[in-house]
Design a protein around this motif. Structure first.
Motif, short mmCIF file in Angstrom:
data_model
loop_
_atom_site.label_atom_id
_atom_site.label_comp_id
_atom_site.label_asym_id
_atom_site.label_seq_id
_atom_site.Cartn_x
_atom_site.Cartn_y
_atom_site.Cartn_z
N ALA A 205 0.83 -1.21 0.00
CA ALA A 205 0.00 0.00 0.00
C ALA A 205 0.86 1.26 0.00
N THR A 206 1.96 1.23 0.74
CA THR A 206 2.85 2.39 0.81
C THR A 206 3.50 2.65 -0.54
N ALA A 207 3.89 1.58 -1.23
CA ALA A 207 4.49 1.74 -2.57
C ALA A 207 3.49 2.35 -3.53
N PHE A 208 2.23 1.90 -3.46
CA PHE A 208 1.21 2.47 -4.33
C PHE A 208 1.00 3.95 -4.03
N LEU A 209 0.93 4.31 -2.72
CA LEU A 209 0.72 5.71 -2.35
C LEU A 209 1.89 6.58 -2.81
N GLY A 210 3.10 6.19 -2.49
CA GLY A 210 4.26 7.01 -2.85
C GLY A 210 4.50 7.11 -4.33
N GLY A 211 4.05 6.10 -5.08
CA GLY A 211 4.31 6.10 -6.52
C GLY A 211 3.26 6.76 -7.37
N MET A 212 2.19 7.23 -6.76
CA MET A 212 1.15 7.89 -7.55
C MET A 212 1.70 9.20 -8.10
N PRO A 213 1.66 9.37 -9.42
CA PRO A 213 2.36 10.51 -10.03
C PRO A 213 1.88 11.88 -9.54
N ILE A 214 0.59 12.00 -9.25
CA ILE A 214 0.11 13.32 -8.80
C ILE A 214 0.65 13.63 -7.41
N TYR A 215 0.86 12.58 -6.58
CA TYR A 215 1.44 12.82 -5.26
C TYR A 215 2.92 13.18 -5.38
N LEU A 216 3.62 12.54 -6.28
CA LEU A 216 5.02 12.88 -6.52
C LEU A 216 5.14 14.33 -6.98
N VAL A 449 3.81 -11.36 -3.07
CA VAL A 449 3.56 -11.08 -4.49
C VAL A 449 2.97 -9.67 -4.66
N SER A 450 2.09 -9.30 -3.75
CA SER A 450 1.46 -7.97 -3.83
C SER A 450 2.49 -6.86 -3.71
N VAL A 451 3.41 -6.99 -2.75
CA VAL A 451 4.42 -5.94 -2.61
C VAL A 451 5.36 -5.93 -3.81
N ALA A 452 5.63 -7.09 -4.37
CA ALA A 452 6.48 -7.13 -5.56
C ALA A 452 5.81 -6.42 -6.73
N VAL A 453 4.49 -6.67 -6.89
CA VAL A 453 3.74 -5.99 -7.96
C VAL A 453 3.70 -4.48 -7.71
N ALA A 454 3.44 -4.08 -6.46
CA ALA A 454 3.33 -2.66 -6.14
C ALA A 454 4.64 -1.93 -6.38
N VAL A 455 5.74 -2.50 -5.92
CA VAL A 455 7.05 -1.86 -6.11
C VAL A 455 7.41 -1.82 -7.58
N PHE A 456 7.17 -2.92 -8.28
CA PHE A 456 7.47 -2.97 -9.70
C PHE A 456 6.69 -1.92 -10.47
N LEU A 457 5.39 -1.82 -10.19
CA LEU A 457 4.57 -0.84 -10.91
C LEU A 457 4.94 0.59 -10.53
N SER A 458 5.11 0.87 -9.24
CA SER A 458 5.39 2.24 -8.80
C SER A 458 6.72 2.74 -9.34
N ALA A 459 7.76 1.91 -9.20
CA ALA A 459 9.08 2.33 -9.69
C ALA A 459 9.16 2.21 -11.20
N GLY A 460 8.62 1.13 -11.74
CA GLY A 460 8.72 0.90 -13.18
C GLY A 460 7.97 1.94 -14.00
N LEU A 461 6.74 2.26 -13.58
CA LEU A 461 5.97 3.25 -14.33
C LEU A 461 6.60 4.64 -14.23
N ALA A 462 7.21 4.95 -13.08
CA ALA A 462 7.90 6.23 -12.96
C ALA A 462 9.05 6.31 -13.96
N VAL A 463 9.81 5.23 -14.08
CA VAL A 463 10.94 5.20 -15.01
C VAL A 463 10.44 5.27 -16.45
N VAL A 464 9.40 4.50 -16.76
CA VAL A 464 8.84 4.50 -18.12
C VAL A 464 8.36 5.88 -18.52
N HIS A 465 7.79 6.60 -17.56
CA HIS A 465 7.22 7.92 -17.87
C HIS A 465 8.12 9.07 -17.39
#
Length: 833
Positions: A205-216, A449-465
Motif C-alpha cells: 500500500a505504501t508503494a502504491f501511495l508514494g508512486g502515484m504521479p500526482i502525489y510525486l 507477491v502484492s508488494v512485488a507488484v506494487a514496487v514494480f509498478l510504482s518504480a517501473g511506471l515512474a521510469v517509463v514515464h
C-alpha cells in the motif's frame, strides 16, 4: 427451536451521552448558522493564527505527556528488518527520482501563493489572513490589505514556523512539502503494518501511495494536500498504536489537536471526523461525559475551519452560470474524474507524454480492487467494519464532488484527489492481496507477491514515464505557472524598493516584491501616487500578464477574474515607459511598464508627499530638485512654515490636545498651490474614536463595512477631501456601536458631542444619491438630505444619556454605487450622566 433475541437497548448513561452530544452539535450548528459573514471574517483574521497556535501547543503538550508511552508502543510494533530495508530503498528511489526529474515549483498558483502569503502574515503580524497587498521594507512585510482564505490555515502556520529559521519567501515554502511526503509514507506504513499485522501488505500500500504521479508532483510544490496526507497518516499511526481497549484520556491530548490541525488543511476535512470518533466507541460508552467532551474539543480545535466556512457560506463566488453545489455536479464530477484518471490518451503535441498525472494501470487496478472487495464484503461478510469507517471518511470526498469545481477537467483541481489517495492505495493493495490469496496462493505468499507488484509498478511506471515528469506533465499547459516562474527570476534584477502593480499582488509578496492590485492603484489619490513614487524611488511598475487580456468566461465551472479594463484605464491615464515585452513564451505578450507620471498633473503635484504623523513628526518628501515653500495650519492657525530644500524634511509636533486634529499643508510651487491634509487622533479620557470600537452588529446590502477605509479598501474620500479615520459602507447599511465598549463610560450611558463628515465616497460616482441617519438608543436623532457624489455634510451632534449608536446609510431610488462614508467619526467632551 425458537431462539431468544436480545433487544437493542441503550443504558441511561449512554442516553445522557447521546443527548449531551446532540445538544453540543445542535448548539454548534446554531452558532455557525447565525454567524454573520463580517464577524466570521474578522474573527478569522484577528484570531485564526492564535487558535492554530493554541492547537499546536496542545499537540506539544500531548507529545510530552505521551512521549514515553509513544516510544514504547513504536518499539513494540517495529516492522521486520527486511520490510524496513525495502521501505528505505523505496524512499531513496522516490527521493532520487523526484530531485532529478520533478521541478520544485508551484502547480496551483493562486492557492499556493496565497498560503505562502498567509504564512508571511502569520510570521510578521500573528494574524490569520492572507496579506493581499503590501510593502517590503528591510526584510519586513508591511501588509496594507489583509483578506481571508477558507483553507490552508495549518500550512500557513507551518510556514510561519519555518520562516523562523529560513528566509520568509516562496522559495523557502517550496522546500516544505517533500519532507512531509516522506514522513507520510513512513507513518502510513507503520499504521497499516499494525492494522494488517502484515508488513508486506502494508509495504505494498505504501508503494502504491508514494508512486502515484500526482502525489510525486505535488510533493515538489506548495500544495496543502501533501500536509493533509501527512497528518492523516500520523493520525492513522496513532490510532493503530493505541487500540480501542487501551485508550485513555491522555491519548486524546494528541488525537484532538491532530484533528484540529487536520481540519486546517482543507475545509471539507471536518466532514471526515465521524470515523475517528466511532473507532473509539467502546471507550466513549464507558462514561457519559466522554463522547460529549470529545465532540466539544474537536469542535473547538477545528473552529478556524468551521468559522471560515461560515464566512464563505457555500462558496457562491464559484460556478458562474453553474450551481455552486448540486447533485448534478456530483454526477458530472464523478464521470469526468474517473475518465481523467483512466488517462487513456497521451499528449501528441509533446511526444505522447501523459496527458494527466495518473497511471492507467493504477486506476484500472483501483476499480477492479474496489469491485472485488465489495463482492467479498457482500457475499463473504469480510471487511464490513472497514467499509463503514471508509464510507464515513468519504463524506468529505462527496462534499468535494458536490462542488462545481470538483471536476478534474479543471487541471489545477486534479490535486483534490490527494484527499483520497491513502484510501485508494489501501484498497489497491488489499484488493490485490485478497484476490491472489483467495484464488491462487496462501496469505503470506500473496502478500509478498502484492508488494512485488506494487514496487514494480510504482518504480517501473515512474521510469517509463520519466519524460512526462521531466516535462511537468499537465502543468506545463498552465501559462500562469510559467508566467510566475519567469517573473520570479526576471524581477530580481529590479531595484529592491520597486513596487509592482499586478493582478495577483499576494503572489508578488510571496516572491519578496512590494505589490498592489490594479484596482487599488486606480483608487490612489494624487497624494498616494506621490507617496509611493517617493517610497519606491520612482520605481513603480505595471505588470500585465494573462489576467490582463480578454474577458471573464461566465460559462466556466470556475469563474476566474480579468483586469483587462483596469490595465487599459491605467495605460491611458498615465505616462509609461515599456521595459519588457515577452511575446514568445506564453501565447500572449507579458509586459512590464514603468509608470512615470499621471496625465494632466504637474510634476510638483505628483512629486510631493507628506507622511502620517508618526513618532511625533511629519515627514515631507519631494522627488524634484526645486525648493518649495510650505505652510501648515491647524484649526485655522498657522502651525509651521518653512522651505523644503532637500529630498525630505520633518516637522515635529508636540503637546497636541486630546481628540482629532486635522493638519492642512500648502506647498507653493510655480503657478500653483498644492494642498494636502493629514489627520491624527490623540486618545484620552474625554474622547473616543469610533473606528476603535468593536461592531455590535453590521448589516449591509453589498460588500462589507470597513474601518478607516472605503468599502472598496481605498482612503476615505468625501466632498473632495481625504480622511484617515472612519467607516466605509454601502447602502443600505446599519453599523451598530456600543459607545461604552471603549471603557469611557463610568455609568451605563454617555454624554458628549458626535463629530463626522458624511457623504458618498468618490471611488464610485455612478449612484443616484443616498441619505444618512444617526439613531441613538433606538430613536433617530439626525437625518440628512439626499447627498450625491461630491456632496458632504459635517456633523456636530450632541449626545445625551446615549450608549447604543447606529449609523445608517439609506439608498436613493436604487442602491447602485451608494458607497457611504462616515469620515473622521469621533466623540468629544465625554462626560457620564
Amino acid at each position: 427451536m425458537k431462539q431468544n433475541s436480545v433487544p437493542f437497548s441503550i443504558t441511561r448513561k449512554e442516553g445522557w451521552a447521546i443527548f449531551l452530544t446532540l445538544l453540543i452539535l445542535v448548539g454548534a450548528f446554531l452558532v455557525f448558522n447565525h454567524l454573520s459573514v463580517p464577524f466570521a471574517r474578522a474573527w478569522d483574521i484577528e484570531w485564526g493564527y492564535y487558535a492554530t497556535l493554541a492547537t499546536f501547543l496542545v499537540l506539544i503538550a500531548g507529545i510530552l505527556v505521551n512521549g514515553k508511552e509513544l516510544v514504547s508502543r513504536v518499539k513494540k510494533h517495529v516492522p521486520s528488518t527486511k520490510s524496513l530495508v525495502l521501505l528505505a530503498c523505496l524512499l531513496g528511489f522516490f527521493t532520487l527520482f523526484s530531485v532529478n526529474h520533478i521541478e520544485n515549483s508551484h502547480r496551483v498558483l493562486s492557492d499556493e501563493t496565497s498560503w505562502e502569503s498567509m504564512g508571511l502574515q502569520m510570521y510578521f503580524e500573528h494574524s490569520g489572513g492572507v496579506c493581499n497587498e503590501g510593502i517590503w521594507h528591510d526584510g519586513t512585510l508591511d501588509c496594507k490589505v489583509e483578506v481571508n482564505n477558507f483553507k490552508g490555515k495549518t500550512l500557513g502556520f507551518v510556514y510561519s514556523l519555518v520562516f523562523l529559521f529560513a528566509d520568509p519567501n516562496r522559495d523557502t515554502a517550496l522546500m516544505v512539502n517533500f519532507p512531509f511526503y516522506l514522513f507520510s509514507l513512513v507513518a502510513f506504513f507503520l499504521a497499516l503494518s499494525i492494522w494488517f499485522k502484515n508488513d508486506w501488505l502494508a509495504l505494498a500500500a505504501t508503494a502504491f501511495l508514494g508512486g502515484m504521479p500526482i502525489y510525486l508532483l505535488q510533493s515538489r510544490s506548495a500544495s496543502t494536500e501533501v500536509l493533509y496526507i501527512a497528518i492523516l497518516a500520523l493520525l492513522m499511526a496513532w490510532y493503530a498504536l493505541v487500540p480501542t481497549k487501551e485508550v485513555k484520556w491522555k491519548h486524546f491530548l494528541l488525537t484532538v489537536p491532530l484533528l484540529g490541525l487536520f481540519s486546517g488543511t482543507r475545509q471539507e476535512t471536518v466532514f471526515a471526523f465521524l470515523p475517528f470518533a466511532l473507532y473509539y466507541i467502546r471507550y466513549f460508552r464507558g462514561e457519559f461525559y466522554r463522547l460529549p467532551l470529545f465532540v466539544i474539543s474537536a469542535i473547538a480545535v477545528s473552529w478556524p475551519a468551521v468559522n471560515t466556512m461560515a464566512a464563505y457560506r457555500g462558496y457562491d463566488f464559484q460556478g458562474g452560470t453553474h450551481a455552486a453545489h448540486s447533485l448534478s455536479n456530483l454526477w458530472f464530477n464523478l464521470k469526468t474524474n474517473i475518465w481523467t484518471m483512466l488517462n487513456l490518451e497521451g499528449d501528441p503535441s509533446h511526444g505522447g507524454i501523459l496527458e494527466n498525472p495518473f497511471y492507467t494501470t493504477f486506476t484500472v487496478l483501483l476499480l477492479l480492487s474496489t469491485l472485488w472487495l465489495l463482492y467479498r464484503m457482500i457475499f463473504h461478510k469480510r471487511y464490513r467494519r472497514g467499509f463503514v469507517l471508509g464510507i464515513l471518511f468519504c463524506v468529505q470526498i462527496f462534499v468535494i464532488l458536490l462542488n462545481v469545481s470538483g471536476t478534474f477537467e479543471i487541471d489545477i483541481n486534479q490535486r483534490y484527489v490527494l484527499v483520497a489517495l491513502p484510501l485508494f492505495a489501501l484498497i489497491m493493495a488489499l484488493g490485490l492481496k485478497d484476490f491472489i490469496s483467495t484464488c491462487f496462493l496462501d496469505s503470506k505468499r500473496s502478500a509478498i507477491v502484492s508488494v512485488a507488484v506494487a514496487v514494480f509498478l510504482s518504480a517501473g511506471l515512474a521510469v517509463v514515464h520519466t519524460s512526462s515528469f521531466d516535462a511537468n506533465m499537465l502543468y506545463y499547459k498552465n501559462k500562469l505557472l510559467a508566467e510566475e516562474n519567469y517573473l520570479n527570476t526576471y524581477l530580481k534584477k529590479f531595484p529592491e524598493n520597486s513596487i509592482f502593480i499586478y493582478s495577483r499582488p499576494w503572489q508578488m509578496l510571496a516572491s519578496g516584491h512590494s505589490s498592489f492590485s490594479e484596482r487599488t492603484f486606480m483608487g490612489w489619490s494624487t497624494d498616494d501616487f506621490a507617496k509611493y513614487q517617493n517610497l519606491s524611488g520612482g520605481n513603480l511598475y505595471l505588470v500585465r500578464g494573462q489576467d490582463g487580456y480578454g474577458k471573464v468566461n461566465r460559462e466556466s465551472r470556475v469563474v476566474g477574474f480579468k483586469t483587462t479594463d483596469q490595465i487599459n484605464t491605467i495605460l491611458e491615464g498615465y505616462k509609461v515607459e515599456k521595459v519588457l515585452v515577452e511575446n514568445r513564451l506564453f501565447g500572449y505578450p507579458l509586459t512590464v511598464h514603468k509608470i512615470l507620471s499621471k496625465h494632466g498633473l504637474s510634476v510638483y503635484a505628483q512629486g510631493l508627499s507628506v507622511s502620517d504623523l508618526e513618532n511625533g513628526r511629519f515627514t515631507l518628501s519631494k522627488n524634484f530638485p526645486e525648493s518649495v515653500a510650505y505652510e501648515v495650519r491647524l484649526a485655522d492657525s498657522v502651525f509651521a512654515r518653512g522651505v523644503l530644500e532637500g529630498a525630505a524634511d520633518s516637522i515635529v509636533v508636540e503637546n497636541l490636545r486630546e481628540g482629532l486634529s486635522r493638519f492642512r499643508f500648502e506647498f507653493y510651487v510655480p503657478d500653483d498651490t498644492i494642498r494636502m491634509a493629514r489627520d491624527f487622533f490623540m486618545d484620552g479620557k474625554t474622547v473616543q474614536l469610533l473606528s476603535q470600537l468593536p461592531f455590535e452588529s453590521v448589516s449591509q446590502d453589498w460588500g462589507e463595512a470597513q474601518r478607516n477605509e472605503s468599502v472598496e479598501h481605498h482612503t476615505l474620500h468625501v466632498g473632495g477631501e481625504f480622511y484617515r479615520y472612519g467607516f466605509g459602507s454601502h447602502a443600505n447599511s446599519t453599523i451598530a456601536l456600543d459607545l461604552c465598549a471603549g471603557g469611557k463610560c463610568s455609568g451605563a450611558a454617555l454624554n458628549g458631542t458626535f463629530h463626522a463628515v458624511v457623504g458618498l465616497d468618490e471611488e464610485s460616482a455612478c449612484g443616484d444619491g443616498a441619505e444618512f441617519a444617526v439613531v441613538l438608543g433606538g430613536r433617530e436623532v439626525w437625518h440628512s438630505k439626499r447627498l450625491y457624489s461630491g456632496d458632504s455634510s459635517k456633523l456636530e451632534l450632541p449626545i445625551a444619556n446615549g450608549r447604543y449608536l447606529e449609523l445608517r446609510v439609506i439608498k436613493g431610488d436604487n442602491m447602485d454605487c451608494d458607497h457611504g462614508d462616515w469620515a473622521n467619526a469621533w466623540i468629544s467632551h465625554i462626560g457620564t450622566p
